[in-house]
Design a protein around this motif. Sequence first.
Motif, PDB file in Angstrom:
ATOM      1  N   TYR A  32       0.811  -1.212   0.000  1.00 49.77           N
ATOM      2  CA  TYR A  32       0.000   0.000   0.000  1.00 49.77           C
ATOM      3  C   TYR A  32       0.848   1.268   0.000  1.00 49.77           C
ATOM      4  N   ALA A  33       0.484   2.165  -0.908  1.00 46.89           N
ATOM      5  CA  ALA A  33       0.991   3.527  -0.819  1.00 46.89           C
ATOM      6  C   ALA A  33       0.257   4.229   0.308  1.00 46.89           C
ATOM      7  N   ILE A  34       0.978   5.061   1.036  1.00 46.77           N
ATOM      8  CA  ILE A  34       0.388   5.808   2.137  1.00 46.77           C
ATOM      9  C   ILE A  34       0.542   7.298   1.884  1.00 46.77           C
ATOM     10  N   GLY A  35      -0.533   7.997   2.015  1.00 49.95           N
ATOM     11  CA  GLY A  35      -0.504   9.446   1.903  1.00 49.95           C
ATOM     12  C   GLY A  35      -0.855  10.091   3.222  1.00 49.95           C
ATOM     13  N   TRP A  36      -0.180  11.181   3.528  1.00 55.87           N
ATOM     14  CA  TRP A  36      -0.555  12.006   4.669  1.00 55.87           C
ATOM     15  C   TRP A  36      -1.294  13.232   4.123  1.00 55.87           C
ATOM     16  N   PHE A  37      -2.506  13.414   4.582  1.00 55.00           N
ATOM     17  CA  PHE A  37      -3.330  14.544   4.192  1.00 55.00           C
ATOM     18  C   PHE A  37      -3.593  15.415   5.422  1.00 55.00           C
ATOM     19  N   ARG A  38      -3.980  16.640   5.173  1.00 56.19           N
ATOM     20  CA  ARG A  38      -4.382  17.472   6.296  1.00 56.19           C
ATOM     21  C   ARG A  38      -5.609  18.298   5.920  1.00 56.19           C
ATOM     22  N   GLN A  39      -6.309  18.682   6.961  1.00 55.28           N
ATOM     23  CA  GLN A  39      -7.543  19.430   6.767  1.00 55.28           C
ATOM     24  C   GLN A  39      -7.670  20.416   7.900  1.00 55.28           C
ATOM     25  N   ALA A  40      -7.827  21.675   7.536  1.00 59.89           N
ATOM     26  CA  ALA A  40      -7.962  22.710   8.546  1.00 59.89           C
ATOM     27  C   ALA A  40      -9.293  22.559   9.273  1.00 59.89           C
ATOM     28  N   LEU A  47     -15.466  17.566   4.631  1.00 61.75           N
ATOM     29  CA  LEU A  47     -15.554  16.634   3.521  1.00 61.75           C
ATOM     30  C   LEU A  47     -14.189  16.045   3.203  1.00 61.75           C
ATOM     31  N   VAL A  48     -14.189  14.774   2.859  1.00 64.21           N
ATOM     32  CA  VAL A  48     -12.942  14.119   2.496  1.00 64.21           C
ATOM     33  C   VAL A  48     -12.276  14.839   1.328  1.00 64.21           C
ATOM     34  N   GLU A  49     -13.094  15.337   0.394  1.00 64.05           N
ATOM     35  CA  GLU A  49     -12.556  15.996  -0.797  1.00 64.05           C
ATOM     36  C   GLU A  49     -11.762  17.250  -0.474  1.00 64.05           C
ATOM     37  N   GLU A  50     -11.964  17.796   0.723  1.00 63.34           N
ATOM     38  CA  GLU A  50     -11.283  19.027   1.088  1.00 63.34           C
ATOM     39  C   GLU A  50      -9.923  18.771   1.739  1.00 63.34           C
ATOM     40  N   ARG A  51      -9.588  17.528   1.920  1.00 62.14           N
ATOM     41  CA  ARG A  51      -8.285  17.219   2.506  1.00 62.14           C
ATOM     42  C   ARG A  51      -7.208  17.401   1.454  1.00 62.14           C
ATOM     43  N   ARG A  52      -6.069  17.882   1.890  1.00 61.37           N
ATOM     44  CA  ARG A  52      -4.968  18.200   0.986  1.00 61.37           C
ATOM     45  C   ARG A  52      -3.759  17.338   1.291  1.00 61.37           C
ATOM     46  N   LEU A  53      -3.182  16.771   0.241  1.00 61.88           N
ATOM     47  CA  LEU A  53      -2.020  15.911   0.401  1.00 61.88           C
ATOM     48  C   LEU A  53      -0.833  16.720   0.887  1.00 61.88           C
ATOM     49  N   VAL A  54      -0.099  16.142   1.829  1.00 60.99           N
ATOM     50  CA  VAL A  54       1.128  16.758   2.332  1.00 60.99           C
ATOM     51  C   VAL A  54       2.334  15.991   1.818  1.00 60.99           C
ATOM     52  N   ALA A  55       2.281  14.667   1.945  1.00 61.53           N
ATOM     53  CA  ALA A  55       3.388  13.811   1.517  1.00 61.53           C
ATOM     54  C   ALA A  55       2.833  12.415   1.293  1.00 61.53           C
ATOM     55  N   LYS A  94       5.097  25.559  11.272  1.00 59.17           N
ATOM     56  CA  LYS A  94       4.571  26.918  11.163  1.00 59.17           C
ATOM     57  C   LYS A  94       3.103  26.922  11.600  1.00 59.17           C
ATOM     58  N   PRO A  95       2.583  28.068  12.012  1.00 56.20           N
ATOM     59  CA  PRO A  95       1.155  28.114  12.389  1.00 56.20           C
ATOM     60  C   PRO A  95       0.232  27.636  11.276  1.00 56.20           C
ATOM     61  N   GLU A  96       0.604  27.858  10.040  1.00 57.36           N
ATOM     62  CA  GLU A  96      -0.247  27.403   8.939  1.00 57.36           C
ATOM     63  C   GLU A  96      -0.240  25.888   8.751  1.00 57.36           C
ATOM     64  N   ASP A  97       0.605  25.172   9.488  1.00 56.33           N
ATOM     65  CA  ASP A  97       0.564  23.711   9.476  1.00 56.33           C
ATOM     66  C   ASP A  97      -0.524  23.170  10.400  1.00 56.33           C
ATOM     67  N   THR A  98      -1.147  24.037  11.156  1.00 55.43           N
ATOM     68  CA  THR A  98      -2.212  23.618  12.066  1.00 55.43           C
ATOM     69  C   THR A  98      -3.351  22.988  11.289  1.00 55.43           C
ATOM     70  N   ALA A  99      -3.701  21.752  11.655  1.00 56.91           N
ATOM     71  CA  ALA A  99      -4.743  21.007  10.936  1.00 56.91           C
ATOM     72  C   ALA A  99      -4.930  19.657  11.622  1.00 56.91           C
ATOM     73  N   VAL A 100      -5.935  18.950  11.162  1.00 53.26           N
ATOM     74  CA  VAL A 100      -6.046  17.525  11.478  1.00 53.26           C
ATOM     75  C   VAL A 100      -5.319  16.772  10.372  1.00 53.26           C
ATOM     76  N   TYR A 101      -4.440  15.878  10.774  1.00 50.81           N
ATOM     77  CA  TYR A 101      -3.646  15.107   9.812  1.00 50.81           C
ATOM     78  C   TYR A 101      -4.185  13.682   9.740  1.00 50.81           C
ATOM     79  N   TYR A 102      -4.416  13.240   8.516  1.00 47.05           N
ATOM     80  CA  TYR A 102      -4.944  11.906   8.258  1.00 47.05           C
ATOM     81  C   TYR A 102      -3.952  11.107   7.422  1.00 47.05           C
ATOM     82  N   CYS A 103      -3.846   9.818   7.684  1.00 40.93           N
ATOM     83  CA  CYS A 103      -3.145   8.962   6.746  1.00 40.93           C
ATOM     84  C   CYS A 103      -4.177   8.128   5.990  1.00 40.93           C
ATOM     85  N   ALA A 104      -3.809   7.788   4.771  1.00 31.90           N
ATOM     86  CA  ALA A 104      -4.709   7.060   3.893  1.00 31.90           C
ATOM     87  C   ALA A 104      -3.895   6.074   3.066  1.00 31.90           C
ATOM     88  N   ALA A 105      -4.545   4.997   2.628  1.00 33.72           N
ATOM     89  CA  ALA A 105      -3.853   3.930   1.918  1.00 33.72           C
ATOM     90  C   ALA A 105      -4.550   3.603   0.609  1.00 33.72           C
TER      91      ALA A 105
END
Length: 130
Positions: A32-40, A47-55, A94-105
Amino acid sequence: QVQLVESGGGSVQAGGSLRLSCAASGRAFGIYAIGWFRQALGKERVLVEERRLVAAIAGGMSSDTYYTDSAKGRFTISRDNAKNTVYLQMNSLKPEDTAVYYCAARPFETRMTPNEYEYWGQGTQVTVSS
């Protein structure tokens, strides 16, 4: 079926570091590929669609990684298949990194959009104060 659990979030001051972990249960984690996403936060409906990939890091035989511009040079993604865990080391926060971070596979290859990932964890909160 893969179950994902994130941990390692917390509150830090700007310039600090955190290491997030994404622990997986289930079979064949290595494919599995794993992505880390975040959402303010701050929205009534999230919405899941609003999550943004970080790495992201590829699965299978590839060890390819991907970082968004905001993460390059500050964040490092890595995986330990023996422990069924993917890590996101976050430095110079940075303060702009503030978010909920999710991992996904998803199988094998990384993708940028959240809808292309099959399995999700519940998220871990990161708060960076100035």
